[in-house]
Each structure stands twice: as structure tokens, then as C-alpha cells.
Design a protein around this motif. Structure first.
Motif, PDB file in Angstrom:
ATOM      1  N   ASN A  22      -1.536 -33.032 -23.253  1.00 28.62           N
ATOM      2  CA  ASN A  22      -0.230 -33.911 -23.274  1.00 28.62           C
ATOM      3  C   ASN A  22       0.323 -32.915 -22.478  1.00 28.62           C
ATOM      4  O   ASN A  22       1.963 -32.859 -23.293  1.00 28.62           O
ATOM      5  N   TYR A  23       0.489 -33.425 -21.712  1.00 31.72           N
ATOM      6  CA  TYR A  23       2.055 -32.192 -20.609  1.00 31.72           C
ATOM      7  C   TYR A  23       2.552 -33.221 -20.794  1.00 31.72           C
ATOM      8  O   TYR A  23       2.847 -34.937 -20.273  1.00 31.72           O
ATOM      9  N   GLY A  24       4.247 -32.988 -20.776  1.00 31.94           N
ATOM     10  CA  GLY A  24       5.238 -33.729 -20.791  1.00 31.94           C
ATOM     11  C   GLY A  24       5.612 -33.992 -22.319  1.00 31.94           C
ATOM     12  O   GLY A  24       6.835 -34.561 -22.986  1.00 31.94           O
ATOM     13  N   SER A  81     -11.286 -32.179 -24.132  1.00 31.73           N
ATOM     14  CA  SER A  81     -10.337 -30.954 -24.088  1.00 31.73           C
ATOM     15  C   SER A  81     -10.943 -30.497 -24.867  1.00 31.73           C
ATOM     16  O   SER A  81      -9.898 -29.417 -25.114  1.00 31.73           O
ATOM     17  N   GLU A  82     -11.199 -31.242 -26.295  1.00 34.90           N
ATOM     18  CA  GLU A  82     -10.875 -30.568 -27.877  1.00 34.90           C
ATOM     19  C   GLU A  82     -11.720 -28.453 -28.038  1.00 34.90           C
ATOM     20  O   GLU A  82     -10.955 -28.128 -28.158  1.00 34.90           O
ATOM     21  N   ILE A  85      -9.291 -26.375 -25.358  1.00 38.32           N
ATOM     22  CA  ILE A  85      -7.766 -26.270 -26.359  1.00 38.32           C
ATOM     23  C   ILE A  85      -7.798 -25.259 -26.772  1.00 38.32           C
ATOM     24  O   ILE A  85      -7.046 -24.719 -27.579  1.00 38.32           O
ATOM     25  N   LEU A  86      -9.027 -25.400 -28.248  1.00 30.52           N
ATOM     26  CA  LEU A  86      -9.669 -24.786 -29.627  1.00 30.52           C
ATOM     27  C   LEU A  86      -9.470 -23.643 -28.787  1.00 30.52           C
ATOM     28  O   LEU A  86      -8.387 -22.074 -29.649  1.00 30.52           O
ATOM     29  N   GLN A  87      -9.630 -23.455 -28.374  1.00 35.58           N
ATOM     30  CA  GLN A  87     -10.773 -21.810 -27.355  1.00 35.58           C
ATOM     31  C   GLN A  87      -8.899 -21.821 -25.947  1.00 35.58           C
ATOM     32  O   GLN A  87      -8.770 -19.779 -27.084  1.00 35.58           O
ATOM     33  N   LEU A  88      -8.703 -22.207 -26.229  1.00 36.55           N
ATOM     34  CA  LEU A  88      -6.435 -21.268 -25.261  1.00 36.55           C
ATOM     35  C   LEU A  88      -5.808 -21.203 -26.451  1.00 36.55           C
ATOM     36  O   LEU A  88      -5.183 -20.129 -26.380  1.00 36.55           O
TER      37      LEU A  88
END
Length: 100
Positions: A22-24, A81-82, A85-88
Motif C-alpha cells: 500500500n505504498y503511497g 502480505s497479511e 503486516i500483522l507481525q510488523l
């Protein structure tokens, strides 16, 4: 109330979690979700079901009211990516127990 006694909910985007897919995209103010792929979700549960029903290879087009802002994401990339993203962001689960 909604169909089958379901109460219509207002769905707000309050933050966009940083991730390469979702960059940007930014969220400087709360936005009310109008539609996902042309359909208006009546609740968070309905939105989750709509998200899961989008086939791999298709896109997720979120349209927001008051300006018609759009966020378009690849459904396959989102699902892949889920976990990262959750871990990050130290989020234990993508949904609450009631939506799983």
C-alpha cells in the motif's frame, strides 16, 4: 436495522498500516467507506466476508465518501502480505474472534 436484524454500521478508515503493497496511500483524516468493488458493506462482518470472497488475481477497490477517494489493492498480494503486516505492527490476529 438492516436485513435479518443486522444493524447498519459506519465503517471508518482511521489509519493505513505501512506495508510495501500500500505504498503511497495515506490517511490524513478519517474516511467513511462507501463501497468495496461497487458494493456497500452493511457491517464490519459483511466487509470481511466481501474481502474473503474476492478471488485471487482480482483487485480490491475501496471507495470512500466525501470526495470519492479510492484505494486499489491486489487481493492476492493482500492475503500473502497479511502475516508479515500483522507481525510488523505487533497485531495478534487479522480479525477479532467473532469474525474468524
Amino acid at each position: 436495522g438492516g436485513e435479518g436484524g443486522e444493524v447498519a454500521e459506519i465503517l471508518l478508515l482511521t489509519e493505513i498500516l505501512a506495508a510495501p503493497l500500500n505504498y503511497g496511500y495515506t490517511c490524513h483524516a478519517w474516511r467513511v467507506l462507501d463501497t468495496l468493488n461497487g458494493q456497500r458493506p452493511k457491517s464490519l462482518r459483511a466487509l470481511h466476508q466481501m474481502y474473503r470472497a474476492v478471488p485471487d488475481g482480482a483487485f480490491l477497490e475501496f471507495v470512500f465518501s466525501h470526495g470519492g477517494d479510492q484505494i486499489v489493492l491486489d487481493a492476492t498480494e493482500c492475503r500473502q502480505s497479511e502475516p508479515d503486516i500483522l507481525q510488523l505492527h505487533a497485531i495478534p490476529s487479522a480479525t477479532s474472534d467473532g469474525l474468524q
